[in-house]
Design an enzyme around this catalytic site. Structure first.
Site, PDB file in Angstrom:
ATOM      1  N   GLY A  61       0.769  -1.161  -0.095  1.00  0.00           N
ATOM      2  CA  GLY A  61       0.061  -0.040   0.053  1.00  0.00           C
ATOM      3  C   GLY A  61       0.730   1.172   0.107  1.00  0.00           C
ATOM      4  O   GLY A  61       2.066   1.245   0.258  1.00  0.00           O
ATOM      5  N   LEU A  62       0.179   2.408  -0.108  1.00  0.00           N
ATOM      6  CA  LEU A  62       0.861   3.638  -0.239  1.00  0.00           C
ATOM      7  C   LEU A  62       1.718   3.910   1.018  1.00  0.00           C
ATOM      8  O   LEU A  62       1.523   3.390   2.294  1.00  0.00           O
ATOM      9  CB  LEU A  62      -0.057   4.827  -0.389  1.00  0.00           C
ATOM     10  CG  LEU A  62      -0.744   4.761  -1.798  1.00  0.00           C
ATOM     11  CD1 LEU A  62      -1.930   5.841  -1.598  1.00  0.00           C
ATOM     12  CD2 LEU A  62      -0.007   5.024  -3.017  1.00  0.00           C
TER      13      LEU A  62
ATOM     14  N   GLY B 177      -0.624   2.503   6.689  1.00  0.00           N
ATOM     15  CA  GLY B 177      -0.845   1.781   7.937  1.00  0.00           C
ATOM     16  C   GLY B 177      -0.130   0.476   7.878  1.00  0.00           C
ATOM     17  O   GLY B 177      -0.386  -0.332   8.731  1.00  0.00           O
ATOM     18  N   LYS B 178       0.697   0.120   6.843  1.00  0.00           N
ATOM     19  CA  LYS B 178       1.251  -1.333   6.715  1.00  0.00           C
ATOM     20  C   LYS B 178       2.006  -1.666   8.117  1.00  0.00           C
ATOM     21  O   LYS B 178       1.762  -2.703   8.516  1.00  0.00           O
ATOM     22  CB  LYS B 178       2.231  -1.345   5.461  1.00  0.00           C
ATOM     23  CG  LYS B 178       1.633  -0.873   4.098  1.00  0.00           C
ATOM     24  CD  LYS B 178       2.690  -1.044   3.104  1.00  0.00           C
ATOM     25  CE  LYS B 178       3.691   0.014   3.003  1.00  0.00           C
ATOM     26  NZ  LYS B 178       3.591   1.348   3.115  1.00  0.00           N
ATOM     27  N   SER B 179       2.988  -0.656   8.344  1.00  0.00           N
ATOM     28  CA  SER B 179       3.969  -1.068   9.419  1.00  0.00           C
ATOM     29  C   SER B 179       3.238  -1.147  10.972  1.00  0.00           C
ATOM     30  O   SER B 179       3.364  -1.945  11.647  1.00  0.00           O
ATOM     31  CB  SER B 179       5.096  -0.122   9.466  1.00  0.00           C
ATOM     32  OG  SER B 179       6.082  -0.637  10.016  1.00  0.00           O
TER      33      SER B 179
ATOM     34  N   SER C  34       5.722  -1.990  -2.265  1.00  0.00           N
ATOM     35  CA  SER C  34       5.688  -2.605  -3.414  1.00  0.00           C
ATOM     36  C   SER C  34       4.792  -2.415  -4.269  1.00  0.00           C
ATOM     37  O   SER C  34       3.597  -3.102  -4.502  1.00  0.00           O
ATOM     38  CB  SER C  34       5.734  -4.247  -2.929  1.00  0.00           C
ATOM     39  OG  SER C  34       4.651  -4.201  -1.702  1.00  0.00           O
TER      40      SER C  34
END
Lengths: 265, 265
Positions: free
Chosen positions: B89-90, B94-96, B163
């Site tokens: 995601g951008l 909130g990925k991490s 990614s």
């Protein structure tokens, strides 16, 4: 304490070292045991290396079963732990050849292994790095990091890299939390150079002759031999099979694999 | 076959689909079963997804125990297999944050996890790589390779990387042999940009304004959304806890973790 006992109102209670008497199934102070009576004891080091590391049950006279079970759970035997086997040595010293031969043998002992050698590392891990000392250290650090990550998850990695400097190798040992077996491929330089499979020694000698040294280990860059490798092999004296045998013997001794026929509990 | 039977001297033996009748404990041809009689069958997909993947024993009427044991051994249940959870995601989606929160929850389910996020990757894996498309692809490939290596040894890795391109993500899925859960952090660009924790969006906008675009995902470089992610979350609408819950629910559904209280056999 003894001197000031009255003053502070406390008395020392003398604690005597106890020892187990197997014939009587009881403990006795060590200084009261008559000569000739059989005694038994297990040192802290023995508990760690001979029992917990090998998944061997502590005898009931030494540790209550409930306590022994907790010790076993917090300290799984070596054959259930991850492992990094690190081959270091000059180019042409036989690292990759012995490592490849070891892969199959370890599978027979139930250890599935990933091999990180030059080809694998160049393809997947080292792109973007050059041949400066800093970049080579970064490369070794990275291989050690990946092996350590796999070891943390209980896996086994064989790393076959020249890794000429001691410090990055010792760092790799730490990244695998000590589950690390260093195999020093101590084949003499002249033998390695006479093999020169990839023509790298010739190239390095020519570069030196042309006044453009390329920093090739053994030619114009140092190799720092390991101070206490777990295994040392010399492929100019031992066959590949004998080298594999020496490593297997060490892994059995430490407990990373169990002898054939010994199934883990 | 029927037409040329006499000529070639072979006759077709009609094989009828059989079905199990639990009330009679016997098999019968499916077209001879009277209406209203209870029948049971298990499809190939059900064998794979509902039994083997979840470590559930196949019933004896379906498979002899000796055969079922071999099927179980060659196809270990999902909860015993390695796993890569891939957050894409951008920047600022909130990925991490969600990945960090998931680490603890997975430990409760018995999955020990390594987290590869931006910091970890920069420290240990990506030194020497720049921001060209090729270098970024190499970086994603490398993260996918490392996660795949850990998964091969039964370990679990959470990867939290922008990614932005589909092909390297799909390649990472292959490197983990399909034991791969893609979590699409589908938080709208304007929300991500308004968070701009590291000031990267502002920098990228300024770079574009100055005529020196830096190729920042969402600003002047595309983000290719996953076509069929296992989980989609939007941290502008869901709390971190709810996002974690959604991922846990999917892992339970696929069988990568077992419900609390269900100990593996």
């Amino acid at each position: 304490m003894v001197k000031h006992g009255d003053e502070i109102g406390m008395k020392m209670v003398d604690f005597k070292q106890m020892v187990y008497l197997p014939d009587d199934d009881r403990y006795a102070p060590v200084d009261e045991v008559k000569p000739g009576v059989r005694t038994a004891d297990i040192s802290g080091t023995q508990v760690r290396d001979d029992y917990l590391a090998k998944g061997k049950a502590l005898p009931e006279w030494f540790s209550r079963p409930a306590v022994a079970a907790i010790l076993n759970a917090t300290s799984p035997p070596k054959f259930r732990q991850g492992l990094t086997i690190w081959f270091t040595g000059l180019s042409g010293s036989g690292k990759s050849t012995v490592a490849h031969a070891l892969v199959e043998r370890l599978a027979e002992y139930g250890r599935n292994v990933s091999l990180l050698d030059g080809d694998e590392i160049r393809t997947h891990l080292s792109k973007g790095l050059g041949f400066s000392k800093e970049d080579r250290d970064t490369n070794i650090h990275r291989v050690g990091y990946v092996a350590g990550l796999v070891a943390q998850h209980g896996g086994t990695t064989l790393c076959a890299v020249i890794s000429p400097y001691r410090a990055p190798r010792d760092h790799a040992r730490k990244l695998s939390k000590g589950n690390f077996v260093e195999v020093f491929c101590d084949t003499p330089l002249d033998v390695c150079e006479s093999r020169d499979v990839k023509g790298l020694y010739a190239k390095a000698r020519n570069a030196v002759a042309d006044g453009k040294p390329m920093g090739f280990t053994g030619v114009d860059d140092p190799y720092e031999a390991p101070l206490s490798p777990e295994v040392t092999i010399d492929t100019s004296k031992l066959s590949v099979g004998d080298c594999v045998h020496a490593i297997i013997a060490k892994l059995l001794e430490i407990g990373y694999i169990l002898p054939h026929g010994h199934q883990p509990a």
